[in-house]
Design a protein around this motif. Structure first.
Motif, PDB file in Angstrom:
ATOM      1  N   ILE A  87       1.046  -1.339   0.401  1.00 14.36           N
ATOM      2  CA  ILE A  87       0.058  -0.069   0.016  1.00 14.36           C
ATOM      3  C   ILE A  87       0.845   1.281  -0.045  1.00 14.36           C
ATOM      4  O   ILE A  87       0.576   2.245  -0.633  1.00 14.36           O
ATOM      5  CB  ILE A  87      -0.839  -0.150   1.179  1.00 14.36           C
ATOM      6  N   SER A  88       1.864   1.304   0.885  1.00 15.72           N
ATOM      7  CA  SER A  88       2.704   2.475   0.809  1.00 15.72           C
ATOM      8  C   SER A  88       3.387   2.838  -0.460  1.00 15.72           C
ATOM      9  O   SER A  88       3.537   3.874  -0.675  1.00 15.72           O
ATOM     10  CB  SER A  88       3.642   2.516   1.999  1.00 15.72           C
ATOM     11  N   GLY A  89       4.135   1.928  -1.163  1.00 14.17           N
ATOM     12  CA  GLY A  89       4.666   2.228  -2.356  1.00 14.17           C
ATOM     13  C   GLY A  89       3.667   2.404  -3.503  1.00 14.17           C
ATOM     14  O   GLY A  89       3.842   3.371  -4.286  1.00 14.17           O
ATOM     15  N   ALA A  90       2.430   2.067  -3.240  1.00 15.20           N
ATOM     16  CA  ALA A  90       1.163   2.430  -4.254  1.00 15.20           C
ATOM     17  C   ALA A  90       0.943   3.983  -4.213  1.00 15.20           C
ATOM     18  O   ALA A  90       0.557   4.797  -4.965  1.00 15.20           O
ATOM     19  CB  ALA A  90       0.056   1.448  -4.271  1.00 15.20           C
ATOM     20  N   VAL A  91       0.726   4.258  -2.802  1.00 13.14           N
ATOM     21  CA  VAL A  91       0.354   5.527  -2.457  1.00 13.14           C
ATOM     22  C   VAL A  91       1.262   6.529  -2.987  1.00 13.14           C
ATOM     23  O   VAL A  91       0.979   7.672  -3.394  1.00 13.14           O
ATOM     24  CB  VAL A  91      -0.054   5.589  -0.983  1.00 13.14           C
ATOM     25  N   ARG A  92       2.659   5.958  -2.711  1.00 13.01           N
ATOM     26  CA  ARG A  92       3.728   7.063  -2.935  1.00 13.01           C
ATOM     27  C   ARG A  92       3.580   7.057  -4.454  1.00 13.01           C
ATOM     28  O   ARG A  92       3.934   8.221  -5.111  1.00 13.01           O
ATOM     29  CB  ARG A  92       5.008   6.441  -2.537  1.00 13.01           C
ATOM     30  N   ARG A  93       3.699   6.162  -5.435  1.00 10.86           N
ATOM     31  CA  ARG A  93       3.731   6.155  -6.736  1.00 10.86           C
ATOM     32  C   ARG A  93       2.531   7.190  -7.346  1.00 10.86           C
ATOM     33  O   ARG A  93       2.512   7.862  -8.201  1.00 10.86           O
ATOM     34  CB  ARG A  93       3.469   4.816  -7.308  1.00 10.86           C
ATOM     35  N   LEU A  94       1.331   7.011  -6.719  1.00 10.19           N
ATOM     36  CA  LEU A  94      -0.057   7.603  -6.879  1.00 10.19           C
ATOM     37  C   LEU A  94       0.448   9.058  -6.745  1.00 10.19           C
ATOM     38  O   LEU A  94       0.008   9.906  -7.396  1.00 10.19           O
ATOM     39  CB  LEU A  94      -1.182   7.229  -6.423  1.00 10.19           C
ATOM     40  N   SER A  95       0.932   9.498  -5.503  1.00 10.21           N
ATOM     41  CA  SER A  95       1.076  10.758  -5.145  1.00 10.21           C
ATOM     42  C   SER A  95       2.136  11.334  -6.070  1.00 10.21           C
ATOM     43  O   SER A  95       2.150  12.913  -6.318  1.00 10.21           O
ATOM     44  CB  SER A  95       1.638  10.784  -3.683  1.00 10.21           C
ATOM     45  N   SER A  96       3.262  10.756  -6.371  1.00  4.79           N
ATOM     46  CA  SER A  96       4.232  11.212  -7.198  1.00  4.79           C
ATOM     47  C   SER A  96       3.503  11.446  -8.792  1.00  4.79           C
ATOM     48  O   SER A  96       3.988  12.617  -9.320  1.00  4.79           O
ATOM     49  CB  SER A  96       5.387  10.245  -7.456  1.00  4.79           C
ATOM     50  N   ARG A  97       2.816  10.847  -9.126  1.00  3.39           N
ATOM     51  CA  ARG A  97       2.015  11.095 -10.450  1.00  3.39           C
ATOM     52  C   ARG A  97       1.160  12.513 -10.381  1.00  3.39           C
ATOM     53  O   ARG A  97       1.144  13.166 -11.347  1.00  3.39           O
ATOM     54  CB  ARG A  97       1.315   9.850 -10.995  1.00  3.39           C
ATOM     55  N   VAL A  98       0.258  12.569  -9.349  1.00  2.00           N
ATOM     56  CA  VAL A  98      -0.682  13.686  -9.026  1.00  2.00           C
ATOM     57  C   VAL A  98       0.182  14.982  -9.030  1.00  2.00           C
ATOM     58  O   VAL A  98      -0.092  15.824  -9.955  1.00  2.00           O
ATOM     59  CB  VAL A  98      -1.474  13.446  -8.043  1.00  2.00           C
ATOM     60  N   SER A  99       1.435  14.823  -8.171  1.00  2.88           N
ATOM     61  CA  SER A  99       2.092  16.075  -8.074  1.00  2.88           C
ATOM     62  C   SER A  99       2.829  16.496  -9.293  1.00  2.88           C
ATOM     63  O   SER A  99       2.714  17.580  -9.543  1.00  2.88           O
ATOM     64  CB  SER A  99       2.949  16.059  -6.959  1.00  2.88           C
ATOM     65  N   SER A 100       3.237  15.517 -10.050  1.00  2.00           N
ATOM     66  CA  SER A 100       3.948  16.023 -11.618  1.00  2.00           C
ATOM     67  C   SER A 100       3.014  16.217 -12.376  1.00  2.00           C
ATOM     68  O   SER A 100       3.233  17.217 -13.110  1.00  2.00           O
ATOM     69  CB  SER A 100       4.767  14.581 -11.918  1.00  2.00           C
TER      70      SER A 100
END
Length: 173
Positions: A87-100
């Motif tokens: 979950i933490s890796g998926a949330v981090r990837r999602l957060s990175s995509r949204v912010s970029s």
């Protein structure tokens, strides 16, 4: 090998400054309370202020001695483990995509972009010396002096208007 800190910890200087401020503040405060001088109130206030200022040194000493294991610092200082899953890796990837995505939309839609401003300045310099760039408009300005023979009617208009009635409340003493 990391040094081992015992007793007062790492920030010994801040500790002793805090203690010194406390002692000086307490002495000045007690002199103001118990010695019969005409400026006793100044001593009481000054002692209280010095004791209050010692809190700064106590905060420095305490925050300088907080120890955080390196495993907990990974995310805070940008050292990320790439093998994190779940979950933490998926949330981090999602957060990175949204912010970029948000960052790139600012650049596309005229948000803060230094490259856009530099390109605009370069276009303005390349244009002909007599011509103005498309974003600029020429404005002619002239200095005008006030005429002495012009009657001022603002005072007469204000005098004709009636002011609304207001009341003032007072309390008995």
């Amino acid at each position: 090998m990391e040094p081992v800190y015992r007793g007062l910890g790492r920030c010994v200087c801040c500790f002793w400054l805090a203690v010194a401020f406390d002692i000086v503040g307490l002495v000045v405060l007690l002199i103001g309370v118990f010695v019969n001088v005409f400026f006793y109130d100044l001593l009481i206030y000054a002692g209280a202020i010095v004791i209050f200022l010692s809190l700064i040194w106590w905060v420095f000493w305490y925050s300088g001695n907080i120890e955080v294991p390196p495993a907990e610092l990974e995310d805070d200082v940008g050292i990320l483990k790439k093998d994190k899953g779940g979950i933490s890796g998926a949330v981090r990837r999602l957060s990175s995509r949204v912010s970029s995505g948000i960052r790139s939309s600012f650049h596309r839609n005229g948000g803060p972009s230094s490259a856009r401003a530099e390109a605009r300045a370069a276009r303005a310099q390349r244009s002909a010396p007599g011509a103005l760039p498309a974003e600029q408009v020429a404005v002619a300005m002239a200095t005008m002096t006030p005429r002495e023979d012009t009657p001022y009617t603002t005072a007469s208009v204000a005098a004709d208007e009636e002011m609304p009635h207001t009341t003032t409340e007072t309390s008995p003493i």
